[in-house]
Design an enzyme around this catalytic site. Structure first.
Site, PDB file in Angstrom:
ATOM      1  N   LYS A 164       0.148   4.248  -0.292  1.00 20.76           N
ATOM      2  CA  LYS A 164      -0.582   5.524   0.264  1.00 20.76           C
ATOM      3  C   LYS A 164      -0.365   6.443  -0.442  1.00 20.76           C
ATOM      4  CE  LYS A 164      -0.116   3.225   4.739  1.00 20.76           C
ATOM      5  NZ  LYS A 164       0.133   3.593   6.295  1.00 20.76           N
ATOM      6  N   SER A 217       3.302  -2.320  10.296  1.00 24.41           N
ATOM      7  CA  SER A 217       4.743  -2.254  10.763  1.00 24.41           C
ATOM      8  C   SER A 217       5.379  -3.775  10.257  1.00 24.41           C
ATOM      9  CB  SER A 217       5.037  -2.120  12.262  1.00 24.41           C
ATOM     10  OG  SER A 217       4.730  -0.918  12.540  1.00 24.41           O
ATOM     11  N   ASN A 225       0.764  -1.332  -0.017  1.00 25.86           N
ATOM     12  CA  ASN A 225      -0.048  -0.095  -0.110  1.00 25.86           C
ATOM     13  C   ASN A 225       0.874   1.279   0.045  1.00 25.86           C
ATOM     14  OD1 ASN A 225      -1.727   2.125   0.581  1.00 25.86           O
ATOM     15  ND2 ASN A 225      -2.217   1.282   2.598  1.00 25.86           N
ATOM     16  N   GLU A 270      -6.458   4.899   7.959  1.00 28.29           N
ATOM     17  CA  GLU A 270      -6.586   6.424   7.792  1.00 28.29           C
ATOM     18  C   GLU A 270      -7.686   6.780   7.138  1.00 28.29           C
ATOM     19  OE1 GLU A 270      -2.904   5.476   5.451  1.00 28.29           O
ATOM     20  OE2 GLU A 270      -1.865   4.989   7.481  1.00 28.29           O
ATOM     21  N   GLU A 307      -5.419  -4.761  10.819  1.00 31.94           N
ATOM     22  CA  GLU A 307      -4.464  -3.897  11.136  1.00 31.94           C
ATOM     23  C   GLU A 307      -4.743  -3.049  12.373  1.00 31.94           C
ATOM     24  OE1 GLU A 307      -2.558  -2.798   7.022  1.00 31.94           O
ATOM     25  OE2 GLU A 307      -4.191  -1.650   7.258  1.00 31.94           O
ATOM     26  N   GLY A 325       2.488   1.971  10.918  1.00 31.99           N
ATOM     27  CA  GLY A 325       3.493   3.294  10.557  1.00 31.99           C
ATOM     28  C   GLY A 325       4.274   3.676  11.948  1.00 31.99           C
ATOM     29  N   HIS A 373      -9.615   1.323   5.375  1.00 29.40           N
ATOM     30  CA  HIS A 373      -8.163   1.524   5.851  1.00 29.40           C
ATOM     31  C   HIS A 373      -8.166   2.557   7.037  1.00 29.40           C
ATOM     32  CE1 HIS A 373      -4.123   2.759   6.232  1.00 29.40           C
ATOM     33  NE2 HIS A 373      -3.863   1.319   5.807  1.00 29.40           N
TER      34      HIS A 373
HETATM   35  P1  PGA Z   1       2.881   0.160   7.875  1.00 32.93           P
HETATM   36  O1  PGA Z   1       1.349   0.455   7.201  1.00 32.93           O
HETATM   37  O2  PGA Z   1       3.248  -1.116   7.077  1.00 32.93           O
HETATM   38  O3  PGA Z   1       3.546   1.474   7.223  1.00 32.93           O
HETATM   39  O4  PGA Z   1       2.490   0.231   9.299  1.00 32.93           O
HETATM   40  C1  PGA Z   1       0.407  -0.536   6.955  1.00 32.93           C
HETATM   41  C2  PGA Z   1      -0.954   0.019   6.267  1.00 32.93           C
HETATM   42  O5  PGA Z   1      -1.138   1.348   6.511  1.00 32.93           O
HETATM   43  O6  PGA Z   1      -1.557  -0.823   5.433  1.00 32.93           O
END
Ligand code: PGA
Length: 250
Positions: free
Chosen positions: A10, A214, A8, A98, A169, A175, A96
């Protein structure tokens, strides 16, 4: 079922940057490992560029980060599933964290997207996960059940299992560099599986459940080997071809 190794990207990368990384990724991965699929989910403006790179590899798929659940119309700034299919996408994300927490999307809207995307021929990845305060309050199962029930409420019973994916998640692991521990992952995935079986019967066993939050080359092989982990959804560590290719092959 094939493990789904997803990147992903983003809101990162211009079309040129995306093409460069995708070309390198196809080269570094070479043959996609048996029993796995690779999915790259770039920003909209880089879809065609990445599609061009994926043409040179088999086992690579293209996905979209978002869409609006209508065929067409006066929806300034939005994009439809048909437009995404036209741009070579076969998968899309919904729910997601976000989009839930930064853009304020609620479960009802997310459920509309999942149902409409499937109807329009996209495979849908529904992301679910608890906030840190919800985990501390012992509410993980309650939150996951509610997100799953509402997110999947419009999915017809006859949809093929491979068209639906759930990504667990935990929001506190996205992140942050703070990956969920193996026990936390196994427990949450077993719970997601049980809800999927409640909702879809036997087919619930065939629906893929990804872990995200992560994931890195250093922890991926341990995570992917856990019970009910059928793939990973990777943000930060997917932005470079070198690290994502290691994850694909972990
Ligand atoms: P990350 O993000 O691997 O940077 O933690 C995962 C995601 O948001 O799908």
């Amino acid at each position: 079922m094939k493990q789904l190794m997803a990147a992903n990207w983003k809101m990162y990368k211009t079309a040129g940057e995306a093409r460069e990384v995708a070309d390198e990724l196809v080269k570094l991965v070479g043959e996609v490992p048996e029993g796995r699929e690779v999915l790259v989910i770039p920003p909209f403006t880089a879809l065609y560029a990445v599609a061009g790179a994926m043409n040179h590899g088999t086992g690579f798929h293209l996905g979209a980060q978002n869409f609006y659940p209508e065929a067409e119309g006066a929806f300034t700034g939005e994009i439809s599933p048909a437009m995404l299919r036209d741009a070579c996408c076969s998968y899309a994300l919904a729910g997601h964290s976000e989009r839930r927490h930064v853009m304020g999307e609620d479960d009802a809207f997310i459920g509309r997207k999942v149902a409409y995307g499937l109807e329009q021929g996209l495979r849908m990845i529904l992301c679910v996960g608890e906030l840190l305060e919800e985990r501390k309050a012992g509410r993980v199962e309650e939150v996951l059940r509610s997100q799953l029930e509402k997110g999947l409420s419009g999915v017809p019973q006859d949809v093929p299992a491979e068209d639906i994916v759930v990504a667990y998640e935990p929001v506190w692991a996205i992140g942050t560099g703070e990956v969920a521990g193996p026990d936390e992952i196994v427990h949450a995935h077993a719970f997601v599986r049980s809800v999927l079986v409640d909702l879809f019967g036997e087919k619930g066993h065939e629906i893929r459940i990804q872990y995200g939050g992560s994931v890195k080359p250093a922890n991926c092989s341990e995570i992917i080997a856990l019970d009910n982990v059928d793939g990973v959804l990777v943000g930060g560590a997917s932005l470079q071809a070198e690290s994502f290719s290691q994850i694909v092959k972990a």
